[in-house]
Design an enzyme around this catalytic site. Structure first.
Site, PDB file in Angstrom:
ATOM      1  N   ARG A 192      -0.606   3.918  -1.852  1.00  0.00           N
ATOM      2  CA  ARG A 192      -0.461   2.997  -0.699  1.00  0.00           C
ATOM      3  C   ARG A 192      -1.378   3.137   0.298  1.00  0.00           C
ATOM      4  NH1 ARG A 192       6.228   3.644  -0.590  1.00  0.00           N
ATOM      5  NH2 ARG A 192       6.536   2.591  -2.515  1.00  0.00           N
ATOM      6  N   ARG A 204       1.196   0.139   6.258  1.00  0.00           N
ATOM      7  CA  ARG A 204       1.521  -0.061   7.605  1.00  0.00           C
ATOM      8  C   ARG A 204       1.417   1.062   8.597  1.00  0.00           C
ATOM      9  NH1 ARG A 204       7.644  -1.245   6.455  1.00  0.00           N
ATOM     10  NH2 ARG A 204       7.002   0.186   4.546  1.00  0.00           N
ATOM     11  N   ARG A 245      -1.841  -8.122   8.116  1.00  0.00           N
ATOM     12  CA  ARG A 245      -0.555  -8.444   7.850  1.00  0.00           C
ATOM     13  C   ARG A 245       0.229  -9.442   8.422  1.00  0.00           C
ATOM     14  NH1 ARG A 245       3.426 -10.309   6.147  1.00  0.00           N
ATOM     15  NH2 ARG A 245       5.255  -9.070   5.099  1.00  0.00           N
ATOM     16  N   ASP A 264       0.576  -5.982  -5.877  1.00  0.00           N
ATOM     17  CA  ASP A 264       1.894  -5.398  -6.157  1.00  0.00           C
ATOM     18  C   ASP A 264       2.485  -5.649  -7.318  1.00  0.00           C
ATOM     19  OD1 ASP A 264       5.153  -5.869  -5.918  1.00  0.00           O
ATOM     20  OD2 ASP A 264       4.515  -4.651  -4.296  1.00  0.00           O
ATOM     21  N   TYR A 292      13.292  -4.304 -11.865  1.00  0.00           N
ATOM     22  CA  TYR A 292      13.310  -5.298 -10.652  1.00  0.00           C
ATOM     23  C   TYR A 292      13.899  -6.749 -11.124  1.00  0.00           C
ATOM     24  CZ  TYR A 292      11.336  -1.988  -7.484  1.00  0.00           C
ATOM     25  OH  TYR A 292      11.138  -1.116  -6.482  1.00  0.00           O
TER      26      TYR A 292
END
Length: 353
Positions: free
Chosen positions: A29, A33, A42, A79, A158
Site C-alpha cells: 500500500r 492515503r 483520489r 485492487d 469477499y
C-alpha cells in the site's frame, strides 16, 4: 542508454536467490492515503474503482512513492476486487467502510458470473494492462515493477460474504454446506487469475505478488485446510503462469498462516519468495527454512507509526536476521493512512545506512 540489464534490478536479483545487502525495499500500500499527493488524485478520480480503471490516475499514484522515497520496487495501483468486478459481480467502495459486493450466497449467483473464457473479462480489465505498459515506460529503469492479484480463497471470501468480516463466517459456512460450489468458484478464480497475471507480465511487470490475506481464516473441513483451500489453488496458479511465462518471479503473502504456514509457502506453492506478516518472528522463520529461501517483510505497520527508537530497532532486527540471506525489506501488512511521512524516510535511511 542505461548499462543496466533487466535482471540487474535489485528486487529481481533477490528473487533469483542473491543476498543483496542492505536489502531492497518497497512497502505494501505504498501508494495510499498517507501521501497528500495521493489524496489529491483520489479526490479528482471520484470513485475508488475509477481511480483503478483510469490509467492516468493509476499511473500517477503508482509513481508518487517512487518519486518521494526511491523504493526499489513499484507495485501497480489496483485492487484484488477488480476480478469479481470483471466477472460481473457488482462491486463498489463505500467511503469510510471499504468494499461492498452483492453477496454470492448460492448456486444462482454463481451461475450468473462470467465463465473463465469470456473475453468480456479482459476487455473490462484492459485499463489495468494499459497502466502497466505506461508504468514500465515511465519508471526508472532500475526500479522493479510488481503486479499482483488476490489468492483464490481471499477473493472468494469477499465474493461470498459481500464484504470483509473478521471471521469470514459467510464464506466458511458456505464451504461447509456446499463445498463443491465453493471449490468451483475457486477453480474459476484460478483460471481467470492465471490469465490476469500472464497479461500483466506481457504488459511489462517484472514479478507479481499473490495476496492471501485470509490464510488464517479457512473453512473447518477434514484434512489440511491450509493446503486444500489456499496453497493448492495458489500452486496451480503459479504453475499455470510459469507454463506461459517461463521463469516468472512470484511472491506469495499468506497472512495469518503462522510460523509453520510461512515455512510451507515456498515448497508447497512453488513461489520464489514468502511474504512474512508481522506476527511471525523473522529470525525464527529464517532458522527454520533453507538459507536460499527468499523472504519479504515483516516490520509491524504500527512500529512505523510510532517511529523513533522503536522503528530503528525494528529495522536493525530485520537487517540482522537476513544478513547473508536473500530478503526484500517490507512491512508485515499494508502501510496505514496515519503513518507520518518522516517515519518512512527515517526507516529507509536506517535500512540503507
Amino acid at each position: 542508454m542505461s548499462q543496466l540489464r533487466r535482471e540487474d534490478r535489485a528486487v529481481l536479483r533477490v528473487l533469483s536467490g542473491e543476498a543483496v545487502f542492505p536489502p531492497p525495499a518497497w512497502v505494501m500500500r505504498q501508494a495510499g492515503r498517507y501521501l497528500p499527493e495521493y489524496r489529491e488524485v483520489r479526490a479528482r478520480a471520484g470513485s475508488f474503482l475509477d481511480l483503478c480503471y483510469t490509467p492516468d490516475y493509476a499511473v500517477e499514484v503508482t509513481l508518487q512513492p517512487i518519486r518521494r522515497f526511491g523504493f526499489e520496487a513499484s507495485i501497480l495501483f489496483s485492487d484484488i476486487l477488480v476480478i469479481p468486478d470483471a466477472l460481473d459481480q457488482r462491486v463498489r467502495f463505500v467511503e469510510g467502510e471499504g468494499p461492498r459486493l452483492d453477496p454470492l450466497e448460492g448456486r444462482a449467483e454463481f451461475d450468473r458470473l462470467r465463465q473463465a473464457d469470456d473475453p468480456a473479462i479482459f476487455t473490462h480489465l484492459a485499463p489495468v494492462f494499459e497502466a502497466v505498459r505506461r508504468l514500465r515506460a515511465e519508471l526508472p529503469f532500475e526500479t522493479t515493477l510488481l503486479g499482483f492479484c488476490g489468492a483464490p480463497w481471499t477473493v472468494a471470501s469477499y465474493m461470498i460474504g459481500g464484504r470483509g468480516t473478521p471471521d469470514l463466517a459467510p464464506s466458511r459456512d458456505l464451504a461447509r454446506r456446499e463445498p463443491e460450489l465453493v471449490k468451483a468458484l475457486i477453480d474459476r478464480l484460478v483460471d481467470v487469475q492465471i490469465e490476469y497475471l500472464v497479461r500483466q507480465f506481457e504488459a511489462g511487470v517484472d514479478a507479481v505478488q499473490i495476496f492471501e490475506s485470509h490464510a488464517g481464516t479457512l473453512p473447518e473441513t477434514q484434512g489440511d485446510a491450509l493446503k486444500q483451500w489456499s496453497f493448492e489453488p495458489i500452486a496451480r496458479m503459479v504453475a499455470g503462469v510459469r507454463a506461459r511465462v517461463p521463469g516468472a518471479r512470484i511472491i506469495v503473502f499468506a497472512r495469518g498462516s503462522g510460523l509453520e504456514g510461512h515455512a510451507r509457502v515456498v515448497p508447497e506453492t512453488g513461489a520464489d519468495a514468502v511474504g512474512v506478516d508481522w506476527s511471525v518472528d523473522l529470525a525464527e522463520l529464517r532458522a527454520r527454512i533453507p538459507d536460499t529461501t527468499v523472504t519479504q517483510g515483516n516490520v509491524h505497520p504500527d512500529v512505523l507509526i510510532e517511529g523513533g527508537e522503536a522503528l530503528d530497532a525494528a529495522v536493525d532486527a530485520v537487517r540482522e536476521a537476513v544478513k547473508g540471506r536473500p530478503h526484500i525489506f517490507n512491512l508485515g501488512h499494508g502501510i496505514t493512512p496515519q503513518t507520518p511521512i518522516a517515519h518512512v524516510e527515517r526507516m529507509l535511511a536506517r535500512l540503507r545506512r
